[in-house]
Design a protein around this motif. Structure first.
Motif, PDB file in Angstrom:
ATOM      1  N   LEU A  73     -15.130-123.605  83.284  1.00 40.51           N
ATOM      2  CA  LEU A  73     -14.053-124.394  82.676  1.00 40.51           C
ATOM      3  C   LEU A  73     -14.380-124.746  81.227  1.00 40.51           C
ATOM      4  N   ARG A  74     -15.644-125.063  80.961  1.00 35.83           N
ATOM      5  CA  ARG A  74     -16.066-125.321  79.581  1.00 35.83           C
ATOM      6  C   ARG A  74     -15.903-124.046  78.740  1.00 35.83           C
ATOM      7  N   GLY A  75     -16.288-122.907  79.308  1.00 37.33           N
ATOM      8  CA  GLY A  75     -16.127-121.638  78.613  1.00 37.33           C
ATOM      9  C   GLY A  75     -14.664-121.329  78.338  1.00 37.33           C
ATOM     10  N   GLN A  76     -13.788-121.615  79.297  1.00 34.84           N
ATOM     11  CA  GLN A  76     -12.356-121.393  79.096  1.00 34.84           C
ATOM     12  C   GLN A  76     -11.836-122.277  77.972  1.00 34.84           C
ATOM     13  N   GLN A  77     -12.249-123.536  77.973  1.00 34.26           N
ATOM     14  CA  GLN A  77     -11.812-124.453  76.929  1.00 34.26           C
ATOM     15  C   GLN A  77     -12.266-123.975  75.551  1.00 34.26           C
ATOM     16  N   ARG A  78     -13.527-123.610  75.426  1.00 39.34           N
ATOM     17  CA  ARG A  78     -14.066-123.140  74.148  1.00 39.34           C
ATOM     18  C   ARG A  78     -13.439-121.795  73.749  1.00 39.34           C
ATOM     19  N   PHE A  79     -13.216-120.920  74.726  1.00 35.59           N
ATOM     20  CA  PHE A  79     -12.569-119.626  74.462  1.00 35.59           C
ATOM     21  C   PHE A  79     -11.162-119.855  73.910  1.00 35.59           C
ATOM     22  N   ASP A  80     -10.412-120.752  74.555  1.00 36.53           N
ATOM     23  CA  ASP A  80      -9.042-121.022  74.102  1.00 36.53           C
ATOM     24  C   ASP A  80      -9.026-121.571  72.680  1.00 36.53           C
ATOM     25  N   ILE A  81     -10.031-122.347  72.312  1.00 39.93           N
ATOM     26  CA  ILE A  81     -10.081-122.931  70.972  1.00 39.93           C
ATOM     27  C   ILE A  81     -10.508-121.903  69.938  1.00 39.93           C
ATOM     28  N   PHE A  82     -11.627-121.226  70.187  1.00 38.71           N
ATOM     29  CA  PHE A  82     -12.245-120.396  69.155  1.00 38.71           C
ATOM     30  C   PHE A  82     -11.883-118.910  69.241  1.00 38.71           C
ATOM     31  N   CYS A  83     -11.638-118.385  70.415  1.00 36.60           N
ATOM     32  CA  CYS A  83     -11.495-116.937  70.590  1.00 36.60           C
ATOM     33  C   CYS A  83     -10.059-116.474  70.762  1.00 36.60           C
ATOM     34  N   SER A  84      -9.255-117.265  71.473  1.00 33.84           N
ATOM     35  CA  SER A  84      -7.912-116.802  71.809  1.00 33.84           C
ATOM     36  C   SER A  84      -6.992-116.580  70.607  1.00 33.84           C
ATOM     37  N   PRO A  85      -7.174-117.256  69.470  1.00 32.04           N
ATOM     38  CA  PRO A  85      -6.286-116.928  68.354  1.00 32.04           C
ATOM     39  C   PRO A  85      -6.319-115.442  67.970  1.00 32.04           C
ATOM     40  N   CYS A  86      -7.455-114.797  68.128  1.00 29.37           N
ATOM     41  CA  CYS A  86      -7.544-113.360  67.823  1.00 29.37           C
ATOM     42  C   CYS A  86      -7.512-112.512  69.097  1.00 29.37           C
ATOM     43  N   ARG A  89      -5.284-115.061  75.059  1.00 28.74           N
ATOM     44  CA  ARG A  89      -5.771-115.916  76.153  1.00 28.74           C
ATOM     45  C   ARG A  89      -6.293-115.100  77.333  1.00 28.74           C
ATOM     46  N   THR A  90      -5.899-113.835  77.419  1.00 27.32           N
ATOM     47  CA  THR A  90      -6.394-112.991  78.509  1.00 27.32           C
ATOM     48  C   THR A  90      -7.474-112.018  78.046  1.00 27.32           C
ATOM     49  N   GLY A  91      -7.846-112.078  76.765  1.00 29.25           N
ATOM     50  CA  GLY A  91      -8.894-111.198  76.253  1.00 29.25           C
ATOM     51  C   GLY A  91      -8.435-109.788  75.962  1.00 29.25           C
ATOM     52  N   ASP A  92      -7.130-109.584  75.851  1.00 29.88           N
ATOM     53  CA  ASP A  92      -6.604-108.233  75.632  1.00 29.88           C
ATOM     54  C   ASP A  92      -6.530-107.841  74.161  1.00 29.88           C
ATOM     55  N   GLY A  93      -6.860-108.760  73.249  1.00 27.95           N
ATOM     56  CA  GLY A  93      -6.862-108.442  71.822  1.00 27.95           C
ATOM     57  C   GLY A  93      -5.523-108.641  71.142  1.00 27.95           C
ATOM     58  N   HIS A  94      -4.603-109.349  71.786  1.00 30.76           N
ATOM     59  CA  HIS A  94      -3.274-109.572  71.214  1.00 30.76           C
ATOM     60  C   HIS A  94      -3.032-111.063  71.001  1.00 30.76           C
ATOM     61  N   GLY A  95      -3.924-111.693  70.245  1.00 31.94           N
ATOM     62  CA  GLY A  95      -3.784-113.120  69.960  1.00 31.94           C
ATOM     63  C   GLY A  95      -2.720-113.398  68.917  1.00 31.94           C
ATOM     64  N   MET A  96      -2.563-114.661  68.593  1.00 30.78           N
ATOM     65  CA  MET A  96      -1.523-115.090  67.664  1.00 30.78           C
ATOM     66  C   MET A  96      -1.719-114.518  66.262  1.00 30.78           C
ATOM     67  N   VAL A  97      -2.958-114.424  65.785  1.00 35.62           N
ATOM     68  CA  VAL A  97      -3.162-113.890  64.436  1.00 35.62           C
ATOM     69  C   VAL A  97      -2.833-112.395  64.383  1.00 35.62           C
ATOM     70  N   VAL A  98      -3.004-111.704  65.485  1.00 32.41           N
ATOM     71  CA  VAL A  98      -2.644-110.285  65.542  1.00 32.41           C
ATOM     72  C   VAL A  98      -1.120-110.160  65.471  1.00 32.41           C
ATOM     73  N   GLN A  99      -0.416-111.069  66.106  1.00 30.66           N
ATOM     74  CA  GLN A  99       1.046-111.059  66.055  1.00 30.66           C
ATOM     75  C   GLN A  99       1.560-111.384  64.654  1.00 30.66           C
ATOM     76  N   ARG A 100       0.691-111.953  63.818  1.00 31.19           N
ATOM     77  CA  ARG A 100       1.053-112.292  62.433  1.00 31.19           C
ATOM     78  C   ARG A 100       0.611-111.204  61.445  1.00 31.19           C
ATOM     79  N   GLY A 101       0.103-110.084  61.966  1.00 32.68           N
ATOM     80  CA  GLY A 101      -0.185-108.956  61.092  1.00 32.68           C
ATOM     81  C   GLY A 101      -1.653-108.648  60.846  1.00 32.68           C
ATOM     82  N   PHE A 102      -2.560-109.439  61.384  1.00 34.18           N
ATOM     83  CA  PHE A 102      -3.982-109.140  61.207  1.00 34.18           C
ATOM     84  C   PHE A 102      -4.404-108.030  62.164  1.00 34.18           C
TER      85      PHE A 102
END
Length: 179
Positions: A73-86, A89-102
């Motif tokens: 649960l701690r890992g999920q929380q930290r993942f959602d904060i630091f990793c999921s933007p890129c 949330r499922t680790g597929d590489g389609h985070g929010m910054v990718v949807q913005r063109g990165f």
């Protein structure tokens, strides 16, 4: 005579007040210097020097903590904060910054990353890789390992072996496959 005894300490005090201590010679950043042969005032660090905030503890090759629900649960929380933007949330590489063109980072669900040792993910979080910068200053070491545990849980959620499932779950899986 009395004024001479008062004047002597005042003169000694005045002699100690030189402006040299306040106006010490120094260089502005990247200013030229005649003092060094290369003409630069900025000096490169000595080979082998270590940053003052560097973590000098030995990093284990394998996961160093027992896997608990609290750790995941701690890992999920930290993942959602630091990793999921890129990474999404499922680790597929389609985070929010990718949807913005990165550029998209690799999916955690590819064979190469499923076979990668735990230490690989820890090292990437610590040192960065490719376009990803280091998170060593932002994520403490124990949280990095928690994120690694959560990444493994994400990978396992898509690629769990069917024989590891309970009979009830296998029946549901067979029913879904039959549709």
């Amino acid at each position: 005579m009395r004024w001479r005894t008062l004047l002597l300490p005042f003169l000694l005090l005045l002699a100690g007040c030189k402006q040299d201590m306040a106006d010490q010679p120094r260089y502005n950043p990247l200013e030229a210097s005649k003092q060094f042969a290369d003409g630069m005032s900025a000096r490169t660090p000595v080979a082998g020097s270590v940053a003052r905030d560097a973590d000098l503890a030995a990093t284990p090759e394998k996961f160093p903590y027992p896997l608990t629900m609290a750790l995941l649960l701690r890992g999920q929380q930290r993942f959602d904060i630091f990793c999921s933007p890129c990474h999404g949330r499922t680790g597929d590489g389609h985070g929010m910054v990718v949807q913005r063109g990165f550029p998209a980072p690799p999916t955690y669900h590819q064979d190469a990353l499923r076979r990668a040792p735990d230490r690989h993910f820890y090292d990437v979080i610590t040192n960065g890789y490719g376009a990803m910068y280091s998170y060593a200053a932002r994520v403490p070491a124990n949280d990095r390992w928690a994120i690694v545990a959560y990444i493994r849980a994400l990978q396992y959620s898509r690629y769990a072996p069917a024989d590891a499932l309970s009979e009830t779950l296998r029946t549901k899986l067979d029913a879904e496959a039959a549709r």
